[in-house]
Write a protein that holds these residues in place. Structure first.
Motif, short mmCIF file in Angstrom:
data_model
loop_
_atom_site.label_atom_id
_atom_site.label_comp_id
_atom_site.label_asym_id
_atom_site.label_seq_id
_atom_site.Cartn_x
_atom_site.Cartn_y
_atom_site.Cartn_z
N ARG A 39 0.84 -1.19 0.00
CA ARG A 39 0.00 0.00 0.00
C ARG A 39 0.87 1.24 0.00
NH1 ARG A 39 -4.84 0.09 4.22
NH2 ARG A 39 -6.37 -1.01 2.97
N PRO A 40 0.39 2.33 -0.64
CA PRO A 40 1.17 3.55 -0.57
C PRO A 40 1.29 4.00 0.89
CG PRO A 40 -0.93 3.94 -1.66
CD PRO A 40 -0.82 2.46 -1.43
N SER A 41 2.42 4.59 1.23
CA SER A 41 2.61 5.02 2.61
C SER A 41 1.64 6.17 2.89
CB SER A 41 4.05 5.47 2.81
OG SER A 41 4.21 6.77 2.32
N PRO A 42 1.34 6.42 4.16
CA PRO A 42 0.45 7.54 4.49
C PRO A 42 0.97 8.84 3.90
CG PRO A 42 1.06 6.29 6.46
CD PRO A 42 1.80 5.67 5.34
N ALA A 43 2.29 8.99 3.86
CA ALA A 43 2.86 10.23 3.31
C ALA A 43 2.44 10.41 1.86
CB ALA A 43 4.38 10.21 3.43
#
Ligand code: HEC
Length: 128
Positions: A39-43
Motif C-alpha cells: 500500500r502507498p505510505s500515508p505520506a
C-alpha cells in the motif's frame, strides 16, 4: 478386501497431496495480491490529498509530476529551502504547513495540511 483398502488409502494419500499442492498454489496467489506492505505510505496519500503532487515532482509518487515548484528529490541535502530558509527538519515541517509565514511572496500556497501530517510528509521527503 485388503487390496481395496490399500487402494483407498493410496487414493486418500494422492488426494491429500493434490489438495496440499492446491493450498500451496493458493498461498502463492494470495502472496501476489497487493498486501498491506504494497500500500502507498500515508505520506504518499497526503502528498496526493494536499496537492503537492500537482506542483512538485516527488520520488516514489508517480502522479507527482508538477513543475510549478522544484523537484523534491533529495530535498534534505539542500542547504536552503526556497533559497532563503536554513534547511532543517523543523523548518521543513514549518514550510510545508505555512510557507508564506516564512517567505511572504512565495508562490507556494498554504495547502491546509496539519502539522502532524506535514511531519509525516517531511519524514518521507527526508528519506527520499
Ligand atoms: C501551487 C503549487 C504548490 C503546491 C500545491 C505545493 N507547492 Fe511546494 N513549492 C511550490 C513552489 C513554487 C516552491 C518554490 C518556493 C520558493 O522558492 O519560493 C515550493 C517549494 C517547496 C519546498 C522547498 C523546496 C526547495 O528546494 O526550496 C518544499 C519542501 C515543498 N515545496 C513541499 C511541498 C509540499 C510537501 C506540498 C504539499 C503539502 C507542496 N509543496 C505544495 C509550489 C507548490
Amino acid at each position: 478386501m485388503l487390496e481395496r483398502r490399500t487402494l483407498w488409502l493410496l487414493a486418500g494419500l494422492a488426494a491429500g497431496i493434490v489438495a496440499g499442492g492446491a493450498m500451496g498454489g493458493l498461498a502463492a496467489s494470495f502472496s501476489s495480491l497487493p498486501s498491506f506492505k504494497n500500500r502507498p505510505s500515508p505520506a504518499v496519500e497526503l502528498i496526493r490529498r494536499y496537492g503537492c503532487a500537482g506542483c512538485h515532482q516527488i520520488p516514489g509518487v508517480p502522479a507527482a509530476r508538477g513543475r510549478v515548484g522544484p523537484p523534491l528529490e533529495g530535498v534534505g541535502d539542500r542547504r536552503y529551502l526556497a533559497g532563503t530558509i536554513q534547511n532543517s527538519p523543523e523548518n521543513l515541517v514549518d514550510w510545508i504547513v505555512d510557507p508564506r509565514s516564512m517567505v511572504p511572496h512565495t508562490a507556494m500556497p498554504m495547502t491546509g495540511i496539519s502539522e502532524p501530517e506535514a511531519r509525516t510528509v517531511a519524514q518521507y521527503l527526508l528519506a527520499h
